[in-house]
Design a protein around this motif. Structure first.
Motif, mmCIF file in Angstrom:
data_model
loop_
_atom_site.group_PDB
_atom_site.id
_atom_site.type_symbol
_atom_site.label_atom_id
_atom_site.label_comp_id
_atom_site.label_asym_id
_atom_site.label_seq_id
_atom_site.Cartn_x
_atom_site.Cartn_y
_atom_site.Cartn_z
ATOM 1 N N VAL A 1 106.226 46.900 -26.638
ATOM 2 C CA VAL A 1 107.174 47.746 -25.911
ATOM 3 C C VAL A 1 107.111 47.463 -24.414
ATOM 4 O O VAL A 1 106.153 46.903 -23.899
ATOM 5 C CB VAL A 1 106.895 49.239 -26.179
ATOM 6 N N ARG A 2 108.169 47.906 -23.724
ATOM 7 C CA ARG A 2 108.295 47.646 -22.294
ATOM 8 C C ARG A 2 107.205 48.366 -21.506
ATOM 9 O O ARG A 2 106.786 49.475 -21.843
ATOM 10 C CB ARG A 2 109.653 48.118 -21.783
ATOM 11 N N GLU A 3 106.781 47.724 -20.429
ATOM 12 C CA GLU A 3 105.838 48.374 -19.516
ATOM 13 C C GLU A 3 106.502 49.600 -18.893
ATOM 14 O O GLU A 3 107.701 49.608 -18.613
ATOM 15 C CB GLU A 3 105.417 47.403 -18.402
ATOM 16 N N GLY A 4 105.730 50.645 -18.680
ATOM 17 C CA GLY A 4 106.248 51.848 -18.048
ATOM 18 C C GLY A 4 106.915 52.816 -18.998
ATOM 19 O O GLY A 4 107.445 53.851 -18.569
ATOM 20 N N LEU A 5 106.900 52.522 -20.307
ATOM 21 C CA LEU A 5 107.537 53.421 -21.262
ATOM 22 C C LEU A 5 106.890 54.806 -21.235
ATOM 23 O O LEU A 5 107.577 55.820 -21.329
ATOM 24 C CB LEU A 5 107.457 52.828 -22.675
ATOM 25 N N TYR A 6 105.584 54.834 -21.083
ATOM 26 C CA TYR A 6 104.893 56.125 -21.093
ATOM 27 C C TYR A 6 105.477 57.073 -20.045
ATOM 28 O O TYR A 6 105.716 58.256 -20.319
ATOM 29 C CB TYR A 6 103.396 55.942 -20.839
ATOM 30 N N ASP A 7 105.714 56.571 -18.846
ATOM 31 C CA ASP A 7 106.224 57.433 -17.766
ATOM 32 C C ASP A 7 107.581 58.021 -18.120
ATOM 33 O O ASP A 7 107.869 59.180 -17.823
ATOM 34 C CB ASP A 7 106.334 56.624 -16.465
ATOM 35 N N ARG A 8 108.420 57.202 -18.779
ATOM 36 C CA ARG A 8 109.739 57.696 -19.174
ATOM 37 C C ARG A 8 109.608 58.786 -20.251
ATOM 38 O O ARG A 8 110.288 59.803 -20.213
ATOM 39 C CB ARG A 8 110.594 56.543 -19.708
ATOM 40 N N ILE A 9 108.732 58.542 -21.225
ATOM 41 C CA ILE A 9 108.528 59.515 -22.303
ATOM 42 C C ILE A 9 108.049 60.845 -21.726
ATOM 43 O O ILE A 9 108.589 61.916 -22.041
ATOM 44 C CB ILE A 9 107.505 58.983 -23.332
ATOM 45 N N GLU A 10 107.055 60.773 -20.864
ATOM 46 C CA GLU A 10 106.493 61.994 -20.292
ATOM 47 C C GLU A 10 107.555 62.764 -19.505
ATOM 48 O O GLU A 10 107.698 63.990 -19.645
ATOM 49 C CB GLU A 10 105.319 61.638 -19.373
ATOM 50 N N ALA A 11 108.338 62.060 -18.713
ATOM 51 C CA ALA A 11 109.339 62.726 -17.875
ATOM 52 C C ALA A 11 110.420 63.392 -18.727
ATOM 53 O O ALA A 11 110.859 64.516 -18.434
ATOM 54 C CB ALA A 11 109.967 61.706 -16.918
ATOM 55 N N ILE A 12 110.845 62.719 -19.797
ATOM 56 C CA ILE A 12 111.910 63.277 -20.640
ATOM 57 C C ILE A 12 111.442 64.563 -21.311
ATOM 58 O O ILE A 12 112.146 65.581 -21.303
ATOM 59 C CB ILE A 12 112.352 62.238 -21.692
ATOM 60 N N PHE A 13 110.275 64.557 -21.884
ATOM 61 C CA PHE A 13 109.793 65.754 -22.581
ATOM 62 C C PHE A 13 109.562 66.909 -21.610
ATOM 63 O O PHE A 13 109.892 68.064 -21.919
ATOM 64 C CB PHE A 13 108.530 65.435 -23.372
ATOM 65 N N LYS A 14 109.038 66.621 -20.465
ATOM 66 C CA LYS A 14 108.829 67.692 -19.481
ATOM 67 C C LYS A 14 110.167 68.279 -19.027
ATOM 68 O O LYS A 14 110.275 69.490 -18.797
ATOM 69 C CB LYS A 14 108.030 67.169 -18.287
ATOM 70 N N ALA A 15 111.187 67.430 -18.935
ATOM 71 C CA ALA A 15 112.498 67.913 -18.498
ATOM 72 C C ALA A 15 113.074 68.921 -19.480
ATOM 73 O O ALA A 15 113.832 69.813 -19.092
ATOM 74 C CB ALA A 15 113.455 66.733 -18.325
#
Length: 789
Positions: free
Chosen positions: A200-214
């Motif tokens: 998977v793409r680098e930085g995916l974790y940050d996107r996942i975390e931000a979406i769920f928190k939103a």
């Protein structure tokens, strides 16, 4: 480790190891040992399953309670089957027959597997979202004054691969969950950073975390296991942690595959300093170093127990657990391991690591110490209850057809009036109905029902327009007693909600009668989720309206063509398209009974097997107003309506043509017959209420005759037997002509099938009927062709 003994952790670790072996052997046996006469690949996802071994074992053997419900990651099916086997809920033979006829299923299935499956999975992403809607349904049931309120609340839990987060329906679900105040929902992400085709793409974790928190979810990340955290506390450990955090996903995976020597070389080159870090590495053998770097949080039972048991709130929570794809096997980390399988040499390597003797591969506790203590541990874990987890609820009595008079009306308007009549009653059936719609409640005929029965919310909310004395036909009052769950305009969410509500009797022990409405052309938008809901054996009434080119001015893709074919081909769904209000009244009454049936099937011989077992029902309705047929609804007519067709004008010995129509083209068929027939009465008219039911009955009769039951006759064969062979059939439907075109094959009558094969146009109804050749004039011309004039 306050509150947990080391014995408990050791037991779960041993069961994790055992599950991993059984899952790996199950796939190997299916592909390399069991005879495979047709040579087609069997498959089985050893690596994807392995990455979830510790997570699943910790849940089942340490955390779950009987009221919790799980949707297991599809590719973790071998681990799931292995755990069920260890709990005594799955047979050895089913494991031996994994992915064979009658064996454990490729992906957990509540309808095909014999073990304890809460939600079927396999269609990637849908099982994840299903848990959110199941949680909403649980809140709905518990808000009512029903016996199920006394049952403990369960957590609706999804186990998902990180690649599943590419599925768009997951994000539609997140938004709907936020609107409804989602509770008691866990999503556990197997963050192994590998998908089918690569890393998977680098930085995916940050996107996942931000979406769920939103969307208001609590995010819990478990990246490091206990071994890693202990190493970080050693001198030089902070540099090791920094290296791990900075390591690209593909490099971490590659080093996992290469093993301890490669780890040592890389770490020594990049952070070795002949001081603290070098000493930290030198204190560990290559094997120990490989185990340390593989000790991510998702593989550490101690860390997983802490994570889950400290999650005590009911707010929706996503757990992002770092794992290694193929963990604990020779495939660990390799980029090709998704569809790859261990070679015979590699499975022998794994056998040796697990101390498995030849001939004892399926033994429950083979290779483990303290077998008796482990057996007792498994027997007493909270989840392994002797009580059945699949609940039931008594059927709700139906109240009979609600006839609404014989004035001119459309089937959509009649649907609304029938529901309104039901809403006025104090019947238990009315109390058990729950309606839902993707932002088209009023425009699909549910307005009166909702005005009487209100919208559901856990907390009371007044209708502000009503409070401010603003005139409105809609009274949008939200209340815990409400019986309508309003959704945003996403058809995938509609079908997942119907699927969850349609399983309420099994999941929560309370019977619901779900009704979902949507614009008929947009069934295709949510077709995967509709198929998924039917595969669960969920029970609901689906209403698609308005439909066809009879929608006139809407034009284009807003005019459905293929939906009757979908209704015919979709397993678990009986589809109808009535023309008249009295037909619809009979069908709706039958549907509420059909949705609750649970009998044993006779799929080889029964005229319509689901008449015994029940299922869901789909109604295709129209906004076009038709004059009604004044008549008494006698039992034989009602029976024919349910079986799929009846004679509106029966054939005579002089019959030269039969007009068979379905749905709103009743007016055109009747007009064409009148223009041709006159006093000679040489044209018969067959009213088809369900091409689906007719075709299924015909297919079943043919199967019965293949099995030697030569006396079996289907309903359509009985209807057509009095039609002279020289007569022709003209079929007409405001949809694809193939829906009825097969009728000529029943007894060999030559047939001309009229219908719509192309995207619609804007215009008046008469314009469009003329354009597509489904009006009375075209039907008349077709009749004259089939009888030679």
């Amino acid at each position: 480790m306050a509150g947990k003994s080391i014995e408990r952790i050791e037991a779960i670790e041993a069961l994790t190891k055992k599950s991993l072996w059984l899952a790996s052997w199950m796939v190997h046996h299916a592909n390399h040992i069991r005879p495979n006469p047709d040579g087609v690949k069997v498959g089985g996802h050893q690596a994807s399953s392995a990455s979830m071994a510790a997570i699943l074992a910790t849940l089942y053997f340490g955390v779950l309670k009987p009221e919790d419900r799980l949707a297991v990651k599809p590719h973790a099916a071998p681990i799931f089957h292995a755990i069920q086997y260890l709990m005594g809920r799955q047979s050895e033979q089913k494991l031996i027959d994994f992915r064979a006829f009658g064996g454990a299923q490729s992906y957990p299935s509540r309808t095909k597997d014999t073990e304890d499956v809460d939600f079927s999975t396999g269609s990637v992403g849908l099982g994840v979202a299903m848990t959110a809607f199941a949680s909403m349904v649980q809140d709905y049931v518990r808000a009512k004054d029903w016996p199920g309120k006394a049952r403990p609340e369960g957590r609706m839990i999804a186990l998902a691969g990180d690649a599943e987060l590419d599925e768009g329906n997951i994000y539609e679900c997140l938004l709907e969950g936020w609107k409804h105040g989602l509770r008691n929902c866990w999503w556990i992400i197997d963050y192994n950073r590998q998908s089918l085709d690569g890393v998977v793409r680098e930085g995916l974790y940050d996107r996942i975390e931000a979406i769920f928190k939103a969307f208001g979810w609590r995010v819990v990340t478990l990246k490091y296991g206990a071994l890693q955290r202990a190493a970080f506390a050693e001198p030089g450990g902070e540099r090791l942690k920094a290296w791990i955090d900075a390591c690209p996903n593909d490099l971490y995976s590659a080093l996992m595959f290469r093993g301890g020597t490669a780890w040592r070389e890389r770490l020594t080159d990049e952070i070795g300093d002949q001081g603290d870090v070098s000493a930290l590495l030198e204190r560990r053998s290559d094997e120990d170093l490989a185990a340390l770097m593989a000790n991510l949080g998702g593989h550490c039972v101690e860390s997983l127990l802490d994570q889950f048991e400290n999650a005590g709130t009911d707010e929706p929570t996503v757990f992002i657990n770092y794992t290694v794809k193929g963990w604990g096997t020779p495939l660990a980390g390799h980029k090709d391991n998704h569809a790859g399988q261990m070679t015979s040499a590699q499975i022998e390597q794994l056998r040796a690591a697990h101390n498995i003797r030849n001939g004892h591969e399926w033994d429950v506790f083979e290779g483990l110490d303290h077998a008796d203590a482990l057996a007792e541990f498994v027997r007493t874990v909270p989840f392994n209850t002797a009580e059945p987890r699949r609940l039931n609820a008594p059927a709700v009595p139906t109240i009979g057809p609600q006839f609404i008079g014989t004035g001119a009306t459309s089937t959509q308007a009649a649907f609304g009036r029938i529901l309104d009549a039901i809403a006025k009653t104090a019947s238990e059936m009315a109390r058990r109905i729950v309606s839902t719609s993707p932002d088209v409640t009023v425009s699909t005929g549910l307005g009166s029902w909702v005005n009487r029965r209100n919208l559901f919310a856990r907390k009371e909310t007044a209708d502000l327009f009503q409070k401010e004395a603003i005139p409105s036909t809609q009274k949008w009052r939200f209340t815990p007693d409400g019986q309508h769950m309003e959704l945003g305009i996403a058809e995938m969410n509609l079908f997942l909600m119907l699927g969850a509500a349609g399983l309420s009797h099994s999941l929560f022990g309370e019977r619901l009668l779900p009704i979902g409405t949507l614009y008929d052309p947009f069934i295709s938008r949510g077709l995967d989720a509709l198929n998924y809901a039917c595969y669960q054996d969920a029970r609901f009434l689906l209403v698609g309206t308005p439909s066809g080119v009879s929608l006139a001015g809407e034009g284009g893709a807003h005019q459905s063509i293929a939906s009757p074919l979908i209704g015919m081909s979709q397993d678990g769904l009986a589809s109808f398209e009535p023309a008249f209000a009295d037909e619809l009244s009979v069908i709706i009454d039958w549907a509420f009974d059909y949705m609750q049936r649970t009998g044993d099937a006779r799929p080889d011989l029964a005229d319509w097997p689901r008449d015994v077992t029940g299922g869901s029902v789909y109604l295709r309705l129209s906004t076009r107003t038709l004059e009604q047929v004044p008549r008494e609804m006698a039992p034989p007519l009602a029976d024919d309506i349910i079986r799929g067709a009846y004679w509106l004008q029966p054939p005579t010995p002089q019959c030269e043509a039969v007009i068979a129509y379905q749905g709103v083209l009743a007016s055109e068929a009747i007009a064409a017959a009148a223009r041709i027939g006159g006093d000679r009465r040489n044209v018969a008219v067959l009213a088809v209420t369900s091409a689906d039911r007719l075709n299924a009955g015909w297919q079943a009769a043919q199967r019965a005759r293949l099995h030697g039951d030569f006396e079996t006759t289907s309903h359509i064969e009985a209807l057509l037997k009095d039609v002279p062979h020289r007569a022709g059939l003209v079929t007409a439907i405001d949809a694809h002509p193939a829906t009825l075109g097969w009728l000529g094959s029943v007894l060999g009558h030559r047939t001309m099938a009229l219908g719509v094969e192309h995207f619609g146009q804007t215009g008046t109804v008469s314009d469009l009927y003329r354009h597509f050749g489904i009006g009375a004039e075209t039907i008349e011309a077709a009749c004259r062709q089939v009888f030679g004039r």
